[in-house]
Design an enzyme around this catalytic site. Structure first.
Site, PDB file in Angstrom:
ATOM      1  N   VAL A  75      -9.883   6.743  -7.172  1.00 56.96           N
ATOM      2  CA  VAL A  75     -10.319   7.955  -6.487  1.00 56.96           C
ATOM      3  C   VAL A  75     -11.328   8.704  -7.345  1.00 56.96           C
ATOM      4  CG1 VAL A  75      -9.587  10.178  -5.561  1.00 56.96           C
ATOM      5  CG2 VAL A  75      -8.168   8.152  -5.189  1.00 56.96           C
ATOM      6  N   CYS A 156      -0.786   3.599  -3.829  1.00 57.42           N
ATOM      7  CA  CYS A 156      -0.935   4.889  -4.504  1.00 57.42           C
ATOM      8  C   CYS A 156       0.430   5.544  -4.692  1.00 57.42           C
ATOM      9  CB  CYS A 156      -1.848   5.817  -3.712  1.00 57.42           C
ATOM     10  SG  CYS A 156      -2.087   7.421  -4.503  1.00 57.42           S
ATOM     11  N   LYS A 195      -3.410  -3.751  -0.900  1.00 60.34           N
ATOM     12  CA  LYS A 195      -3.103  -3.523  -2.307  1.00 60.34           C
ATOM     13  C   LYS A 195      -1.729  -2.863  -2.380  1.00 60.34           C
ATOM     14  CE  LYS A 195      -5.067  -1.958  -6.670  1.00 60.34           C
ATOM     15  NZ  LYS A 195      -3.944  -1.154  -7.181  1.00 60.34           N
ATOM     16  N   HIS A 223      -0.314  -4.746  -7.812  1.00 57.45           N
ATOM     17  CA  HIS A 223      -0.158  -3.960  -9.038  1.00 57.45           C
ATOM     18  C   HIS A 223       1.257  -4.218  -9.538  1.00 57.45           C
ATOM     19  CE1 HIS A 223      -1.228  -0.022 -11.272  1.00 57.45           C
ATOM     20  NE2 HIS A 223      -0.287  -0.662 -11.931  1.00 57.45           N
ATOM     21  N   GLY A 257      -3.068  -4.777 -13.556  1.00 57.19           N
ATOM     22  CA  GLY A 257      -2.189  -4.231 -14.585  1.00 57.19           C
ATOM     23  C   GLY A 257      -2.336  -4.941 -15.910  1.00 57.19           C
TER      24      GLY A 257
END
Length: 395
Positions: A75, A156, A195, A223, A257
């Site tokens: 973002v 998120c 994602k 992730h 990650g």
């Protein structure tokens, strides 16, 4: 191709929200309405159907060159100039910042301010957050001519995502997750990617990944941290979980990650079997990460690394600013990148940081002078590259 000119001389816009141009600017999205309408009229009944969906998912991925080094969605930080800088230094593909699907459909100013692209900006993932399938589809249809995947953010973990009921907090509502993916997969001409983050329980994670695949996801970025593991420095990503997902699904999988330098890329690909890797925060400090450059944190003291005498973070900032002059973005984004790239430099000369922070209105002239001032004060923190001569002689 037509282009859309946007007027930003609105008194209610804060200075940091204005584009970094003094007057009207031209958006780089080619708004060919006839092309977009033709795509809608000739839209197939779903991008992928049946068993051919797996074949087309892989065919599309291979057509893009099977990118290995990918700029993660961030973002206010993975905007066009930064994507282009990372591409110059080894990134094979990139995500846009997360875009709010509702705002994107309703607010023309939001669209023009938050999303730009150009012909060099491919392969490109355009990422949306959403909790309404119809709204998501409306937003996705506006951008599908200009990207290689429409991506849905299910990862998120921030409080704003909890308040807005999107991102990783949709892990509590898998039926809605499924409907979002199916809505796009059945109605777009480009493939859908997702994602995600992992569940604490591996079996729950594998069931989640398979559900997304069955719903029509053509590429899955994982992730390797749970929703609660927000601090990447405190919690190591679980590569074993990513490996298990890679072995459980039939579509391409990307790993996210623990990618801090180029050796991490190779280690991650080997450990997970993933088809590519994403890097986020480390790229903000070092946009040349994928080209083999390291910051002092990962290069200093290593016997196989040496200082690079040509490239450092200040030079990368100058290159970034030149991209911004060509492709204007809000000043708040530029301000953020200056802090990320020159954070260590500012620690050496805090008075320069204070002067920077006092600037209500930034200009390119001020920022170029800021770099010159740091250099004149003797500040230089080198990036590091592999010392091939010593490496060869040691072997």
């Amino acid at each position: 191709m037509a282009t859309k000119t946007i007027n930003l001389n609105n008194e209610d816009i804060e200075d940091d929200d204005c584009l970094c141009s003094e007057t009207t600017t031209t958006c780089t999205i080619p708004l060919d309405l006839e092309e977009t309408q033709s795509l809608v009229l000739n839209r197939p009944n779903g991008y992928l159907k049946g068993e051919s969906w797996i074949e087309r998912a892989w065919s599309h991925w291979k057509k893009l060159g099977q990118p290995k080094h990918i700029v993660a969605p961030m973002v206010d930080n993975s905007e066009l100039p930064f994507r282009l800088l990372c591409r110059k230094y080894g990134a094979d593909a990139a995500y846009t910042p997360m875009l709010n699907s509702r705002l994107f459909t309703e607010d023309k100013k939001y669209r023009n301010m938050e999303f730009t692209t150009c012909k060099e900006d491919r392969p490109l993932f355009i990422q949306f957050c959403a909790n309404n399938p119809d709204t998501l589809l409306e937003a996705a249809r506006k951008v599908e001519p200009y990207c290689d995947y429409v991506d849905i953010n299910f990862g998120c973990p921030q409080r704003i995502a909890k308040r807005g009921n999107y991102g990783a907090f949709l892990m509590d509502n898998l039926s809605l997750v499924k409907s979002l993916v199916e809505k796009l997969a059945n109605n777009l001409t480009v493939p859908v990617s997702c994602k995600i983050r992992i569940f604490p329980n591996l079996q729950d994670t594998l069931s989640y990944a398979k559900m997304l695949e069955d719903a029509g996801c053509s590429l899955l970025a994982v992730h390797g941290r749970t929703r609660e593991e927000k601090d990447g420095k405190k919690f190591r990503a679980n590569w074993e979980a990513i490996k298990a997902i890679r072995n459980a699904v039939r579509i391409p999988v990307l790993a996210n990650g623990n990618i801090r330098h180029i050796d991490d890329v190779d280690s991650c690909l080997e450990a997970t079997g993933a088809d590519g890797v994403l890097s986020a925060d480390p790229l903000l400090e070092n946009p040349a990460l994928f080209a083999g450059y390291r910051t002092a944190e990962w290069g200093l003291g290593s016997a196989v690394m040496k200082e690079d005498d040509k490239l450092d973070q200040a030079e990368l900032l100058i290159e970034y600013l030149r991209f911004c002059e060509r492709y204007p973005v809000p000043w708040r984004i530029i301000r953020s990148h200056v802090h990320k790239l020159l954070g260590e430099w500012f620690r050496i000369q805090p008075s320069v940081r204070e002067d920077f922070n006092k600037q209500y209105k930034l200009t390119f002239e001020f920022l170029y002078d800021l770099v010159n001032r740091l250099r004149e004060l003797g500040v230089r923190i080198p990036l590091y590259v592999k010392d091939t001569e010593n490496t060869i002689s040691a072997n």
